[in-house]
Design an enzyme around this catalytic site. Structure first.
Site, PDB file in Angstrom:
ATOM      1  N   GLY A  87      -2.953   8.642   7.223  1.00  0.00           N
ATOM      2  CA  GLY A  87      -2.932   8.466   5.840  1.00  0.00           C
ATOM      3  C   GLY A  87      -2.581   7.228   5.173  1.00  0.00           C
ATOM      4  O   GLY A  87      -1.794   6.464   5.744  1.00  0.00           O
ATOM      5  N   ARG A 115     -10.476  15.225  12.777  1.00  0.00           N
ATOM      6  CA  ARG A 115     -11.339  13.933  12.457  1.00  0.00           C
ATOM      7  C   ARG A 115     -10.934  12.740  13.156  1.00  0.00           C
ATOM      8  O   ARG A 115     -11.809  11.966  13.435  1.00  0.00           O
ATOM      9  CB  ARG A 115     -11.389  14.023  10.992  1.00  0.00           C
ATOM     10  CG  ARG A 115     -12.215  14.947  10.204  1.00  0.00           C
ATOM     11  CD  ARG A 115     -11.948  14.593   8.701  1.00  0.00           C
ATOM     12  NE  ARG A 115     -10.777  14.780   8.103  1.00  0.00           N
ATOM     13  CZ  ARG A 115     -10.188  15.794   7.762  1.00  0.00           C
ATOM     14  NH1 ARG A 115     -10.611  17.310   7.733  1.00  0.00           N
ATOM     15  NH2 ARG A 115      -8.869  16.004   7.202  1.00  0.00           N
ATOM     16  N   CYS A 175       7.388  10.758  -5.641  1.00  0.00           N
ATOM     17  CA  CYS A 175       7.595   9.191  -5.827  1.00  0.00           C
ATOM     18  C   CYS A 175       8.008   8.866  -7.180  1.00  0.00           C
ATOM     19  O   CYS A 175       8.951   7.894  -7.396  1.00  0.00           O
ATOM     20  CB  CYS A 175       6.297   8.676  -5.593  1.00  0.00           C
ATOM     21  SG  CYS A 175       4.784   9.506  -6.352  1.00  0.00           S
ATOM     22  N   GLN A 205       1.006   5.727 -13.359  1.00  0.00           N
ATOM     23  CA  GLN A 205       1.049   6.000 -11.532  1.00  0.00           C
ATOM     24  C   GLN A 205      -0.055   5.332 -11.016  1.00  0.00           C
ATOM     25  O   GLN A 205      -1.339   5.841 -11.342  1.00  0.00           O
ATOM     26  CB  GLN A 205       1.285   7.404 -11.464  1.00  0.00           C
ATOM     27  CG  GLN A 205       2.445   7.810 -12.041  1.00  0.00           C
ATOM     28  CD  GLN A 205       2.941   9.408 -11.610  1.00  0.00           C
ATOM     29  OE1 GLN A 205       3.444  10.017 -12.367  1.00  0.00           O
ATOM     30  NE2 GLN A 205       2.644   9.735 -10.285  1.00  0.00           N
ATOM     31  N   HIS A 256       3.971   2.450  -9.200  1.00  0.00           N
ATOM     32  CA  HIS A 256       4.024   3.331 -10.384  1.00  0.00           C
ATOM     33  C   HIS A 256       5.219   2.418 -11.371  1.00  0.00           C
ATOM     34  O   HIS A 256       6.256   2.105 -10.883  1.00  0.00           O
ATOM     35  CB  HIS A 256       4.972   4.507  -9.845  1.00  0.00           C
ATOM     36  CG  HIS A 256       4.192   5.646  -9.038  1.00  0.00           C
ATOM     37  ND1 HIS A 256       2.848   5.238  -8.902  1.00  0.00           N
ATOM     38  CD2 HIS A 256       4.309   6.588  -8.674  1.00  0.00           C
ATOM     39  CE1 HIS A 256       2.329   6.317  -8.102  1.00  0.00           C
ATOM     40  NE2 HIS A 256       3.188   7.212  -8.228  1.00  0.00           N
ATOM     41  N   ASN A 284       5.253   3.006  -4.924  1.00  0.00           N
ATOM     42  CA  ASN A 284       5.272   4.221  -4.826  1.00  0.00           C
ATOM     43  C   ASN A 284       5.215   4.740  -3.331  1.00  0.00           C
ATOM     44  O   ASN A 284       5.514   5.640  -2.842  1.00  0.00           O
ATOM     45  CB  ASN A 284       4.158   4.931  -5.538  1.00  0.00           C
ATOM     46  CG  ASN A 284       2.680   4.136  -5.324  1.00  0.00           C
ATOM     47  OD1 ASN A 284       2.632   3.221  -5.752  1.00  0.00           O
ATOM     48  ND2 ASN A 284       1.584   4.894  -5.076  1.00  0.00           N
TER      49      ASN A 284
HETATM   50  P1  A2P Z   1      -7.135  12.678   8.883  1.00  0.00           P
HETATM   51  O1  A2P Z   1      -6.986  11.207   8.574  1.00  0.00           O
HETATM   52  O2  A2P Z   1      -7.371  12.998  10.288  1.00  0.00           O
HETATM   53  O3  A2P Z   1      -7.828  13.342   7.779  1.00  0.00           O
HETATM   54  P2  A2P Z   1      -3.877  10.619   2.571  1.00  0.00           P
HETATM   55  O4  A2P Z   1      -2.471  11.232   1.877  1.00  0.00           O
HETATM   56  O5  A2P Z   1      -4.145   9.188   2.717  1.00  0.00           O
HETATM   57  O6  A2P Z   1      -4.876  11.426   1.944  1.00  0.00           O
HETATM   58  O7  A2P Z   1      -3.818  11.234   4.116  1.00  0.00           O
HETATM   59  C1  A2P Z   1      -3.516  12.499   4.503  1.00  0.00           C
HETATM   60  C2  A2P Z   1      -3.179  12.695   5.890  1.00  0.00           C
HETATM   61  O8  A2P Z   1      -2.987  13.956   6.245  1.00  0.00           O
HETATM   62  C3  A2P Z   1      -4.077  12.101   6.928  1.00  0.00           C
HETATM   63  O9  A2P Z   1      -3.626  11.436   8.155  1.00  0.00           O
HETATM   64  C4  A2P Z   1      -4.981  12.988   7.060  1.00  0.00           C
HETATM   65  O10 A2P Z   1      -5.572  13.031   8.661  1.00  0.00           O
HETATM   66  C5  A2P Z   1      -3.733  14.192   7.344  1.00  0.00           C
HETATM   67  N1  A2P Z   1      -4.365  15.541   7.379  1.00  0.00           N
HETATM   68  C6  A2P Z   1      -5.309  16.057   6.386  1.00  0.00           C
HETATM   69  N2  A2P Z   1      -5.671  17.480   6.735  1.00  0.00           N
HETATM   70  C7  A2P Z   1      -5.214  17.711   8.103  1.00  0.00           C
HETATM   71  C8  A2P Z   1      -5.105  18.851   8.929  1.00  0.00           C
HETATM   72  N3  A2P Z   1      -5.837  19.767   8.466  1.00  0.00           N
HETATM   73  N4  A2P Z   1      -4.532  18.665  10.074  1.00  0.00           N
HETATM   74  C9  A2P Z   1      -3.651  17.537  10.235  1.00  0.00           C
HETATM   75  N5  A2P Z   1      -3.826  16.472   9.419  1.00  0.00           N
HETATM   76  C10 A2P Z   1      -4.223  16.500   8.358  1.00  0.00           C
END
Ligand code: A2P
Length: 341
Positions: free
Chosen positions: A14, A41, A130, A157, A243, A316
């Site tokens: 993320g 994913r 943040c 923000q 922010h 942020n």
């Molecule tokens: P993924 O990239 O595989 O979806 P952001 O804050 O940019 O939206 O990122 C959210 C983070 O949380 C990403 O790394 C995302 O992984 C991860 N994430 C979201 N849902 C899940 C889940 N069900 N299990 C594990 N990681 C998750």
């Protein structure tokens, strides 16, 4: 010699997770190994870290076996479910979500403000919101000097606070609108390009948003003073990173703008950028990618006896999230606090 911890980053793919990995690398965090966790994913994809290519693993109940420190930034629901599992397997969790922040057994820590709160941790340490982090780093030294009675804050923000999808949404909408197409909102309820949304997180019963109430409640907990009154309005603006906050404070003891500048220029993690005659003031374009919190436009509130107005800007994703969690992690290692109950 201190043992180097095995570190897991949950949500490594993320917006914040990637910055966490970058920050761990830049600050040469003493990790024995770094493990990247995300959803199914992205399991199997690669993330570069130092001179290695780390393979992302799917987060699951066994992800924390053999892990000493887990940094979470995968959303509140994931933290709520997996942080206790991680602690049970002997891992200390630094959590960037909203899930544990107001739990009385969970320290809510900004290293420049309340590092001592870490001593009492019971496995989970929360990283504040943040907008709150960048405000309290500036307010703490002023509170020590003159006791803050009341804070009125309005925020501006950046979209990166809503994650990678929101960064892409602003980019796409700008392109759509400049080519005479309609902007398609997905992450936000309305178009964010060329707009401002007075709506961050959900609306609560008192008509404030949860983001606003985070600023109210977290400020008191971090500053360790429940007498400080805080009134917040939080607004999403079409900025990618950084922010900004307009902050008004009322103090018990008078602090002049000149005194405030002197106090803040000595404060850890703060840079004063305040020279109106030269057009010098903080802005997101200067703060993006920086560690410090920038403060300027410091001036007297002429409507009350002891009041100041100021303008506070920070990255942020960095100090507001990734850097603060890594600083907490550094303190845990340095003070030998990587132990669970
Ligand atoms: P993924 O990239 O595989 O979806 P952001 O804050 O940019 O939206 O990122 C959210 C983070 O949380 C990403 O790394 C995302 O992984 C991860 N994430 C979201 N849902 C899940 C889940 N069900 N299990 C594990 N990681 C998750």
């Amino acid at each position: 010699m201190m043992k180097k911890p095995v570190v897991a980053v949950a949500g490594a793919t993320g917006a914040v997770g990637r910055e966490m990995l970058k920050t761990l690398e830049q600050r040469n965090f003493p990790a024995k190994e770094v493990i990247c966790l995300a959803s199914s994913r992205s399991a199997g994809t690669g993330i570069s870290f130092k001179d290695q290519e780390l393979t992302v693993r799917e987060l699951g109940v066994n992800s924390f076996d053999g892990v000493d420190l887990a940094i979470f930034s995968a959303g509140g629901a994931i933290s709520e479910k997996y942080a206790p599992i991680a602690v049970k397997s002997g891992c200390v969790v630094v959590d960037n979500s909203n899930a544990w922040r107001m739990d009385k057994d969970v320290p809510l820590v900004v290293p420049e403000v309340n590092p001592e709160a870490l001593e009492k941790h019971r496995g989970i340490i929360a990283n504040p919101n943040c907008s709150t982090i960048q405000m309290v780093v500036v307010l703490k030294p002023l509170h020590d000097a003159g006791t803050i009675k009341r804070v009125i804050v309005s925020t501006y923000q950046a979209v990166s606070g809503s994650g990678q999808k929101a960064v892409e949404e602003l980019e796409t909408q700008v392109k759509q609108l400049l080519s005479m197409q309609e902007a398609e909102p997905k992450v936000y309820p309305y178009q964010i390009a060329f707009n401002c949304l007075p709506h961050i997180d959900v609306f609560l019963e008192n008509d404030y948003t949860r983001e606003e109430m985070k600023m109210v409640n977290e400020t008191k907990k971090i500053m360790g003073d429940y007498n400080i009154k805080v009134s917040a309005t939080t607004v999403r603006v079409p900025v990618f990173y950084g922010h900004s906050e307009s902050v008004n404070i009322e103090t018990e003891k008078k602090i002049t703008p000149r005194e405030a500048r002197a106090i803040l220029s000595q404060a850890p993690g703060v840079t004063v950028l305040d020279n109106p005659s030269e057009n010098i003031y903080p802005m997101p374009i200067f703060a993006a990618g920086e560690d410090d919190i920038f403060v300027g436009r410091i001036r007297e509130d002429e409507t009350i006896d002891n009041g100041l107005n100021m303008w506070i800007v920070a990255d942020n994703i960095r100090k507001g999230a990734a850097l603060n969690t890594v600083q907490i992690s550094e303190l845990l290692v340095a003070n030998n606090l990587l132990r669970t109950p």
